[in-house]
Write a protein that holds these residues in place. Sequence first.
Motif, PDB file in Angstrom:
ATOM      1  N   ARG A  93     -10.339   8.582   2.422  1.00 26.54           N
ATOM      2  CA  ARG A  93     -10.172   8.147   1.009  1.00 26.54           C
ATOM      3  C   ARG A  93      -9.624   9.356   0.268  1.00 26.54           C
ATOM      4  NH1 ARG A  93      -9.259   2.910   0.477  1.00 26.54           N
ATOM      5  NH2 ARG A  93     -10.953   1.677   1.409  1.00 26.54           N
ATOM      6  N   LEU A  94     -10.101  10.297   0.618  1.00 24.38           N
ATOM      7  CA  LEU A  94      -9.647  11.819  -0.016  1.00 24.38           C
ATOM      8  C   LEU A  94      -8.390  12.043   0.420  1.00 24.38           C
ATOM      9  CD1 LEU A  94     -10.819  14.572  -1.621  1.00 24.38           C
ATOM     10  CD2 LEU A  94     -10.545  15.439   0.742  1.00 24.38           C
ATOM     11  N   GLN A  95      -7.765  11.617   1.485  1.00 25.46           N
ATOM     12  CA  GLN A  95      -6.644  12.117   1.831  1.00 25.46           C
ATOM     13  C   GLN A  95      -5.539  10.880   1.200  1.00 25.46           C
ATOM     14  OE1 GLN A  95      -7.006  11.971   6.015  1.00 25.46           O
ATOM     15  NE2 GLN A  95      -7.566  14.055   6.259  1.00 25.46           N
ATOM     16  N   GLU A  96      -5.994   9.851   1.058  1.00 27.85           N
ATOM     17  CA  GLU A  96      -5.373   8.703   0.319  1.00 27.85           C
ATOM     18  C   GLU A  96      -5.155   9.259  -1.049  1.00 27.85           C
ATOM     19  OE1 GLU A  96      -6.150   4.184   0.250  1.00 27.85           O
ATOM     20  OE2 GLU A  96      -7.960   4.913  -0.649  1.00 27.85           O
ATOM     21  N   TRP A  97      -6.084   9.935  -1.798  1.00 30.02           N
ATOM     22  CA  TRP A  97      -5.956  10.375  -3.101  1.00 30.02           C
ATOM     23  C   TRP A  97      -4.891  11.366  -3.456  1.00 30.02           C
ATOM     24  CZ3 TRP A  97      -6.277   8.022  -7.326  1.00 30.02           C
ATOM     25  CH2 TRP A  97      -7.277   7.113  -7.614  1.00 30.02           C
ATOM     26  N   LEU A  98      -4.985  12.530  -2.040  1.00 32.87           N
ATOM     27  CA  LEU A  98      -3.930  13.605  -1.885  1.00 32.87           C
ATOM     28  C   LEU A  98      -2.621  13.111  -1.969  1.00 32.87           C
ATOM     29  CD1 LEU A  98      -6.215  16.240  -0.106  1.00 32.87           C
ATOM     30  CD2 LEU A  98      -5.653  16.372  -2.497  1.00 32.87           C
ATOM     31  N   THR A  99      -2.471  12.283  -1.205  1.00 35.01           N
ATOM     32  CA  THR A  99      -1.078  11.632  -0.985  1.00 35.01           C
ATOM     33  C   THR A  99      -0.543  10.962  -2.010  1.00 35.01           C
ATOM     34  OG1 THR A  99      -1.724  11.381   1.421  1.00 35.01           O
ATOM     35  CG2 THR A  99       0.080  10.136   0.706  1.00 35.01           C
ATOM     36  N   PHE A 100      -1.532  10.101  -2.647  1.00 38.79           N
ATOM     37  CA  PHE A 100      -1.040   9.388  -3.978  1.00 38.79           C
ATOM     38  C   PHE A 100      -0.476  10.416  -5.056  1.00 38.79           C
ATOM     39  CE2 PHE A 100      -1.754   7.833  -8.069  1.00 38.79           C
ATOM     40  CZ  PHE A 100      -0.978   6.585  -8.163  1.00 38.79           C
ATOM     41  N   ILE A 101      -1.286  11.386  -5.245  1.00 41.67           N
ATOM     42  CA  ILE A 101      -1.073  12.329  -6.222  1.00 41.67           C
ATOM     43  C   ILE A 101       0.249  13.087  -5.882  1.00 41.67           C
ATOM     44  CG2 ILE A 101      -1.782  14.291  -7.355  1.00 41.67           C
ATOM     45  CD1 ILE A 101      -4.817  13.453  -6.666  1.00 41.67           C
ATOM     46  N   GLY A 102       0.203  13.581  -4.547  1.00 37.59           N
ATOM     47  CA  GLY A 102       1.582  14.278  -4.327  1.00 37.59           C
ATOM     48  C   GLY A 102       2.918  13.404  -4.227  1.00 37.59           C
ATOM     49  N   THR A 103       2.682  12.059  -3.857  1.00 37.29           N
ATOM     50  CA  THR A 103       4.283  11.388  -3.875  1.00 37.29           C
ATOM     51  C   THR A 103       4.244  10.372  -5.171  1.00 37.29           C
ATOM     52  OG1 THR A 103       2.911   9.447  -2.814  1.00 37.29           O
ATOM     53  CG2 THR A 103       3.878  11.085  -1.073  1.00 37.29           C
ATOM     54  N   GLU A 104       3.376  10.138  -5.804  1.00 31.26           N
ATOM     55  CA  GLU A 104       3.400   9.483  -7.060  1.00 31.26           C
ATOM     56  C   GLU A 104       3.459  10.243  -8.333  1.00 31.26           C
ATOM     57  OE1 GLU A 104       4.290   6.027  -6.790  1.00 31.26           O
ATOM     58  OE2 GLU A 104       4.254   6.217  -4.658  1.00 31.26           O
ATOM     59  N   LEU A 105       2.687  11.188  -8.323  1.00 31.63           N
ATOM     60  CA  LEU A 105       2.617  12.046  -9.510  1.00 31.63           C
ATOM     61  C   LEU A 105       3.479  13.220  -9.446  1.00 31.63           C
ATOM     62  CD1 LEU A 105      -0.955  11.527 -10.476  1.00 31.63           C
ATOM     63  CD2 LEU A 105       0.890  10.088 -11.179  1.00 31.63           C
ATOM     64  N   PRO A 123      13.854   8.119 -19.517  1.00 31.34           N
ATOM     65  CA  PRO A 123      12.908   7.186 -19.966  1.00 31.34           C
ATOM     66  C   PRO A 123      12.265   6.402 -18.818  1.00 31.34           C
ATOM     67  CG  PRO A 123      14.778   7.098 -21.287  1.00 31.34           C
ATOM     68  CD  PRO A 123      15.235   7.985 -20.290  1.00 31.34           C
ATOM     69  N   GLN A 124      13.226   6.469 -17.769  1.00 30.26           N
ATOM     70  CA  GLN A 124      12.645   5.265 -16.444  1.00 30.26           C
ATOM     71  C   GLN A 124      11.505   6.157 -16.015  1.00 30.26           C
ATOM     72  OE1 GLN A 124      15.687   3.696 -14.073  1.00 30.26           O
ATOM     73  NE2 GLN A 124      17.051   4.167 -15.553  1.00 30.26           N
ATOM     74  N   VAL A 125      11.848   7.365 -15.779  1.00 27.90           N
ATOM     75  CA  VAL A 125      10.803   8.454 -15.090  1.00 27.90           C
ATOM     76  C   VAL A 125       9.666   8.562 -15.681  1.00 27.90           C
ATOM     77  CG1 VAL A 125      10.657  10.965 -14.506  1.00 27.90           C
ATOM     78  CG2 VAL A 125      12.803   9.782 -14.230  1.00 27.90           C
ATOM     79  N   ARG A 126       9.709   8.367 -17.116  1.00 26.98           N
ATOM     80  CA  ARG A 126       8.495   8.555 -17.838  1.00 26.98           C
ATOM     81  C   ARG A 126       7.690   7.172 -18.034  1.00 26.98           C
ATOM     82  NH1 ARG A 126       8.565  12.703 -21.919  1.00 26.98           N
ATOM     83  NH2 ARG A 126      10.131  13.901 -21.504  1.00 26.98           N
ATOM     84  N   GLU A 127       8.300   6.065 -17.994  1.00 28.74           N
ATOM     85  CA  GLU A 127       7.630   4.827 -17.788  1.00 28.74           C
ATOM     86  C   GLU A 127       6.950   4.663 -16.269  1.00 28.74           C
ATOM     87  OE1 GLU A 127       8.733  -0.017 -18.041  1.00 28.74           O
ATOM     88  OE2 GLU A 127      10.232   1.481 -18.318  1.00 28.74           O
ATOM     89  N   ARG A 128       7.530   5.149 -15.425  1.00 32.86           N
ATOM     90  CA  ARG A 128       7.032   5.015 -14.111  1.00 32.86           C
ATOM     91  C   ARG A 128       5.585   5.915 -14.041  1.00 32.86           C
ATOM     92  NH1 ARG A 128       7.995   3.497  -8.914  1.00 32.86           N
ATOM     93  NH2 ARG A 128       6.877   5.024  -7.066  1.00 32.86           N
ATOM     94  N   LEU A 129       5.765   7.104 -14.484  1.00 32.72           N
ATOM     95  CA  LEU A 129       4.766   7.978 -14.476  1.00 32.72           C
ATOM     96  C   LEU A 129       3.628   7.569 -15.131  1.00 32.72           C
ATOM     97  CD1 LEU A 129       5.955  11.742 -14.786  1.00 32.72           C
ATOM     98  CD2 LEU A 129       4.365  10.867 -13.082  1.00 32.72           C
TER      99      LEU A 129
END
Length: 202
Positions: A93-105, A123-129
């Motif tokens: 679960r920790l690795q899941e979070w680290l991966t999400f933060i790294g790839t999505e944020l 604007p597309q970048v900001r909306e997705r973020l």
Amino acid sequence: MKLYYSPGACSLSAHIALHEAGLACTPMLVSTKSHQLQDGTDFYSINPLGYVPVLELDNGERLREGPAIVQYIADQVPAKNLAPANGSMARYRLQEWLTFIGTELHQGFGPLFNPATPADYQPQVRERLLKRLQWIDGQLAGKPYLMGEQFTVADGYLFTVANWAGFVRLDISGVKNLSAFQARVAARPAVQAAMKAEGLLK
């Protein structure tokens, strides 16, 4: 150990982990513009990819990539509970979070720091973020940290990346749980020590 860092960059996550773990480490400032150390050393000789963080161990081995580095740090001092035990579902679960933060944020903020990004694409970048941050906001409902009551290295990484919203003028005032999380993490003594070490706090 040595931590190669740039102030406020993703390397702050590793810096926070080191302070939370209570591990001694020499901070090595890297210029993101010249890619040189303060003594003029070419940083590409340390990391051919040219980016921070890099953790240099006492035996000379070097680790790249923030999520790997913070897990290494956590595993040096298991009693601090900065990461769940290897092999446990909680660790995945920790690795899941680290991966999400790294790839999505982390990766998601990239275009907003790049002056070559076309204005009509921003604007597309900001909306997705913002959608990703709103999702995290929901995940933080009713708990102080991503994994529950226990602060982990994933929290240090989220804190670091979410702080970038201020630099790119992304309004996150509407994500109340995340805003409270940011304030909670910022108040931690180890986080303040890491930020002071990078000149981000006086």
